[in-house]
Write a protein that holds these residues in place. Structure first.
Motif, PDB file in Angstrom:
ATOM      1  N   ALA A  75      -6.033  -0.535   5.969  1.00 53.62           N
ATOM      2  CA  ALA A  75      -7.419  -0.302   5.567  1.00 53.62           C
ATOM      3  C   ALA A  75      -8.375  -0.694   6.696  1.00 53.62           C
ATOM      4  O   ALA A  75      -9.371  -0.012   6.949  1.00 53.62           O
ATOM      5  CB  ALA A  75      -7.736  -1.091   4.298  1.00 53.62           C
ATOM      6  N   GLU A  94      -0.216   4.822   1.963  1.00 53.00           N
ATOM      7  CA  GLU A  94      -1.214   3.877   1.457  1.00 53.00           C
ATOM      8  C   GLU A  94      -2.421   3.834   2.394  1.00 53.00           C
ATOM      9  O   GLU A  94      -3.569   3.824   1.966  1.00 53.00           O
ATOM     10  CB  GLU A  94      -0.610   2.481   1.313  1.00 53.00           C
ATOM     11  N   GLY A  95      -2.152   3.795   3.691  1.00 51.90           N
ATOM     12  CA  GLY A  95      -3.250   3.806   4.648  1.00 51.90           C
ATOM     13  C   GLY A  95      -3.994   5.121   4.631  1.00 51.90           C
ATOM     14  O   GLY A  95      -5.234   5.161   4.677  1.00 51.90           O
ATOM     15  N   SER A  97      -4.359   7.018   2.205  1.00 50.98           N
ATOM     16  CA  SER A  97      -5.143   7.126   0.967  1.00 50.98           C
ATOM     17  C   SER A  97      -6.529   6.511   1.110  1.00 50.98           C
ATOM     18  O   SER A  97      -7.428   6.799   0.311  1.00 50.98           O
ATOM     19  CB  SER A  97      -4.405   6.463  -0.202  1.00 50.98           C
ATOM     20  N   GLN A  98      -6.711   5.662   2.128  1.00 53.74           N
ATOM     21  CA  GLN A  98      -8.036   5.121   2.395  1.00 53.74           C
ATOM     22  C   GLN A  98      -8.964   6.206   2.941  1.00 53.74           C
ATOM     23  O   GLN A  98     -10.187   6.079   2.888  1.00 53.74           O
ATOM     24  CB  GLN A  98      -7.946   3.975   3.408  1.00 53.74           C
ATOM     25  N   GLY A 174      -6.284  -3.674  -1.960  1.00 52.30           N
ATOM     26  CA  GLY A 174      -7.204  -2.540  -1.842  1.00 52.30           C
ATOM     27  C   GLY A 174      -6.933  -1.450  -2.849  1.00 52.30           C
ATOM     28  O   GLY A 174      -7.716  -0.499  -2.969  1.00 52.30           O
ATOM     29  N   SER A 175      -5.823  -1.518  -3.579  1.00 50.73           N
ATOM     30  CA  SER A 175      -5.521  -0.513  -4.592  1.00 50.73           C
ATOM     31  C   SER A 175      -5.552  -1.169  -5.968  1.00 50.73           C
ATOM     32  O   SER A 175      -4.531  -1.596  -6.512  1.00 50.73           O
ATOM     33  CB  SER A 175      -4.145   0.114  -4.340  1.00 50.73           C
ATOM     34  N   ASP A 193      -2.283  -7.941   1.899  1.00 52.76           N
ATOM     35  CA  ASP A 193      -2.094  -6.990   2.987  1.00 52.76           C
ATOM     36  C   ASP A 193      -0.633  -7.052   3.397  1.00 52.76           C
ATOM     37  O   ASP A 193       0.015  -8.102   3.289  1.00 52.76           O
ATOM     38  CB  ASP A 193      -2.971  -7.349   4.192  1.00 52.76           C
TER      39      ASP A 193
END
Length: 342
Positions: A75, A94-95, A97-98, A174-175, A193
């Motif tokens: 992120a 996941e990254g 998706s930011q 972050g999710s 993280d």
């Protein structure tokens, strides 16, 4: 500033070549961040790509690699790309998706894939849509790849869902939606993280981690988490993305050659990642890792857990249209005689 100086010093210590130093003032510098630890095949592949880019562009492009999360979490890296302090990232879904949550259609649907052939099939089918959405947000995808199957590494044996419910499970920071789904399923997630996983296991903040064996080996997670549940939870999918503003600065004549080099690098990264996954497990078994095998009956227990939260994954985590498209494509692929389970 201190972080940058420290990161560059680390690269020099590792012996990374910095191509085109004599023309550093003229070269187009592309700063790339990744969580992949220094010295891994991922890092080495990026180094090799850097040298090939230098030659293909006659020294016009200089790729500077910051491995091992020296630029922060994924992120953080996306944030740095947004502000122009970083140009590119080798990121997991996941990254990605930011930038746009659609990328999670390739990763966040647990137990959705029967085998890696299906992962390849769906990735190729969804690429045009995913890349269009990422480009609309200002990013160009240079290649897609994956690192094989995510497994559960834990401090105590895990076989059934209730075994994992007794432990503190790592969840991506972050999710919030992913955290809530773990919670709703009766588990005890802890948001961290990825860079905090080793310390989290050591301190007891977490006691179970879903991750790929390559990362577990590189980070020596098996020194704390001595058990692995051998279930094909999902692939760890990722991509190399570069900010469009940076990519557009590269001469058009060089971009085509550089893109071909990147695509070939992506194929090498995927092949190496999948092959090294089994090798990583074997290496950890020699150090005392205990592998928990899954029977069809046990897998059915895990599938039942996932089936109860499908409606929460659809729409909350993976955009509904992309979720439905992924499920449709997989169903049609199987009906048409696609790859059978291995």
């Amino acid at each position: 500033m201190y972080l940058r100086i420290r990161s560059i010093a680390l690269l020099l210590f590792l012996g990374m070549a910095v191509p085109g130093v004599h023309a550093a003032d003229k070269a187009i510098k592309i700063k790339l961040g990744t969580l992949a630890p220094a010295g891994t095949s991922y890092h080495k592949s990026m180094q090799a790509m850097s040298e090939k880019w230098r030659k293909a562009s006659n020294g016009a492009v200089q790729l500077i690699i910051f491995p091992g999360g020296t630029q922060g979490s994924e992120a953080d890296m996306v944030g740095l790309m947004q502000t122009g302090n970083l140009d590119a990232g080798l990121l997991t879904a996941e990254g990605l998706s930011q930038i746009d949550p659609s990328a999670l259609a390739l990763q966040i649907m647990p137990l959705a894939f029967r085998n890696l052939d299906e992962v390849d099939f769906l990735t190729e089918k969804l690429r045009p849509q995913l890349e269009a959405r990422l480009q609309a947000k200002g990013y160009v995808v240079l290649f897609w790849s994956d690192s094989g199957w995510v497994r559960f590494f834990s401090k105590s044996p895990v076989l059934h869902p209730d075994d994992l419910r007794k432990l503190k499970v790592f969840a991506w920071a972050g999710s919030a939606a992913e955290y809530d789904i773990w919670k709703a399923s009766g588990f005890s997630p802890v948001a961290l993280d990825a860079t905090g996983i080793p310390q989290g296991l050591l301190s007891g903040t977490i006691s179970a981690v879903p991750t790929v064996p390559i990362f577990a080996l590189a980070a020596q997670l098996d020194s704390q988490a001595k058990y692995m549940l051998e279930i094909n939870w999902g692939p760890l999918v990722g991509a190399l993305v570069v900010h469009k503003k940076t990519w557009d600065r590269v001469p058009a004549a060089d971009r085509e050659a550089m893109l071909k080099i990147a695509e070939e690098t992506g194929r090498q990264v995927k092949a190496a990642g999948r092959a090294e996954s089994d090798a990583a497990v074997a290496a950890m078994v020699k150090r005392g890792l205990v592998v928990q095998k899954v029977t069809p009956e046990v897998e059915a227990e895990w599938c039942a857990v996932i089936n109860k939260v499908q409606d929460q994954i659809r729409g909350r985590i993976v955009p509904a249209d992309m979720f439905d498209e992924a499920q449709r494509l997989l169903k049609e692929h199987r009906t048409a005689g696609g790859a059978k389970p291995k």
